[in-house]
Design a protein around this motif. Structure first.
Motif, PDB file in Angstrom:
ATOM      1  N   GLU A 147       1.782  -7.661   0.933  1.00 25.45           N
ATOM      2  CA  GLU A 147       1.730  -8.910   0.466  1.00 25.45           C
ATOM      3  C   GLU A 147       0.302  -9.461   0.005  1.00 25.45           C
ATOM      4  N   VAL A 148       0.448 -10.426  -1.103  1.00 27.55           N
ATOM      5  CA  VAL A 148      -0.856 -10.791  -1.588  1.00 27.55           C
ATOM      6  C   VAL A 148      -1.040 -12.085  -1.688  1.00 27.55           C
ATOM      7  N   VAL A 149      -1.918 -12.703  -0.972  1.00 28.44           N
ATOM      8  CA  VAL A 149      -2.003 -14.294  -1.092  1.00 28.44           C
ATOM      9  C   VAL A 149      -3.398 -14.628  -1.775  1.00 28.44           C
ATOM     10  N   ARG A 164       8.120  -8.190  -2.412  1.00 28.88           N
ATOM     11  CA  ARG A 164       7.354  -7.605  -1.307  1.00 28.88           C
ATOM     12  C   ARG A 164       7.312  -6.176  -1.444  1.00 28.88           C
ATOM     13  N   ARG A 165       6.122  -5.365  -1.386  1.00 24.49           N
ATOM     14  CA  ARG A 165       6.159  -4.051  -1.424  1.00 24.49           C
ATOM     15  C   ARG A 165       6.417  -3.348  -0.182  1.00 24.49           C
ATOM     16  N   ASP A 166       7.025  -2.309  -0.307  1.00 24.94           N
ATOM     17  CA  ASP A 166       7.455  -1.353   1.080  1.00 24.94           C
ATOM     18  C   ASP A 166       6.110  -0.807   1.668  1.00 24.94           C
ATOM     19  N   VAL A 167       5.005  -1.245   2.099  1.00 25.32           N
ATOM     20  CA  VAL A 167       3.809  -0.542   2.519  1.00 25.32           C
ATOM     21  C   VAL A 167       3.887  -0.726   3.803  1.00 25.32           C
ATOM     22  N   PRO A 168       3.877   0.292   4.600  1.00 26.25           N
ATOM     23  CA  PRO A 168       3.759   0.248   6.234  1.00 26.25           C
ATOM     24  C   PRO A 168       2.717  -0.297   6.755  1.00 26.25           C
TER      25      PRO A 168
END
Length: 346
Positions: free
Chosen positions: A211-213, A291-295
């Motif tokens: 996520e990018v805030v 949301r990107r699926d990045v672990p």
């Protein structure tokens, strides 16, 4: 009578000269900050800015003044640290409330992210990856926060590590979210900065996060600079302050960002003082948060989407059927007042 006119003219000339010097030194200054420095009202400052713009000495831009020519240049850290300090404090308080115990995050360089780092020092079990010496310094004495710094070449104007060394050290990194700031933010281009090396490292930080805030005070809304760092469709959430009532263009930019699916969290008045610190009074949820699926990093708990885990409720004063996604607050002590900023129907 003549004396009064003469004195008034001299004061106006001196005031406008000071305004011009501030804009030349900083690149961009808000009307609020100009009014504070020259010790007059924003109405008077706005009139001065119009006069200076008519002479071609500066440009008016979204509740402030910038150097003429369209794109603003980057200010050095000493200048930035004295701009919009109250707004940055409120934004940092609210942004910190989204970070949970045991999380792994990346924090970019900037004066607002430095304020955020001071508050993250209180979050136990946190891992913070950063290319900013100032962020690292703010967390240096936090007992239960692990700080991981990138490599790279020191860029003295903002105390950040940049270059291929910084970018390579971020390869393979996975964290829950990234907190970034920049020189400008528009709905059309997203977050941007005036320096190519800084932009490149910020893009690498974004690639490491699910996520990018974005942390940006209202003076940056609608400001466009040379190098894009985060496209609008990649920004998960914007944390900002409330634009002044007269700043219609900043409000329009917020609505445009919301229409493109960016969650908008507006730090309310008084954020950063007392038990109600971090008040959210503007919240724009998307129908399905991007949301990107990045672990996350090995051993770190994957964070939930911002505002996840609390039941949605009706928006006060909103249209029938409007829903809000509640935000998380530290210790559940922060309160929330939500205004309807739902995306307009096209």
């Amino acid at each position: 009578m003549d004396v009064g006119v003469t004195v008034g003219f001299v004061f106006a000339a001196e005031r406008r000269q000071l305004i011009l010097e501030m804009v030349r030194a900083n690149g961009a200054v808000s009307l609020r900050e100009l009014a504070r420095v020259v010790q007059t009202s924003e109405v008077t400052v706005r009139r001065d800015v119009r006069a200076l713009e008519a002479e071609g000495l500066l440009d008016r831009r979204h509740g402030g003044a910038v150097l003429p020519g369209g794109f603003t240049r980057e200010s050095g850290f000493p200048q930035k640290s004295h701009l919009a300090t109250a707004e940055k404090t409120a934004i940092a308080d609210l942004a910190a409330s989204f970070v949970e115990e045991g999380e792994a995050v990346v924090v970019g360089a900037g004066t607002t992210t430095q304020e955020l780092a001071r508050r993250l020092a209180r979050v136990p079990g946190l891992t913070v990856v950063t290319n900013s010496l100032l962020v690292a310094q703010a967390l240096a004495h936090a007992n239960r926060v692990e700080v991981v710094m990138t490599g790279g070449t020191l860029r003295g104007s903002n105390y950040a590590l940049v270059g291929s060394g910084a970018e390579q050290s971020l390869q393979g990194l996975r964290v829950s979210r990234a907190f970034l700031s920049g020189s400008g933010l528009t709905a059309e281009r997203g977050l941007s900065t005036s320096n190519m090396l800084s932009a490149s490292v910020d893009r690498a930080l974004v690639q490491a996060a699910a996520e990018v805030v974005v942390l940006a005070d209202h003076t940056k809304l609608g400001t466009d600079t040379m190098f894009q760092t985060v496209p609008t469709d990649v920004i998960t959430r914007l944390v900002t302050d409330e634009p002044p009532v007269h700043d219609e263009r900043a409000a329009t930019e917020l609505q445009a960002l919301a229409d493109q699916g960016v969650h908008i969290s507006v730090a309310g008045p008084g954020a950063g003082s007392g038990p109600a610190a971090g008040v959210v009074h503007g919240e724009v949820p998307t129908a399905s948060p991007r949301r990107r699926d990045v672990p996350p990093l090995p051993g770190q708990r994957r964070s939930l989407p911002l505002g996840h885990g609390q039941p949605p409720g009706p928006v006060q004063g909103g249209p029938p059927g409007a829903q809000l996604r509640s935000t998380v607050s530290l210790g559940e002590q922060a309160t929330a007042r939500v205004a309807d900023l739902a995306p307009r129907r096209r």
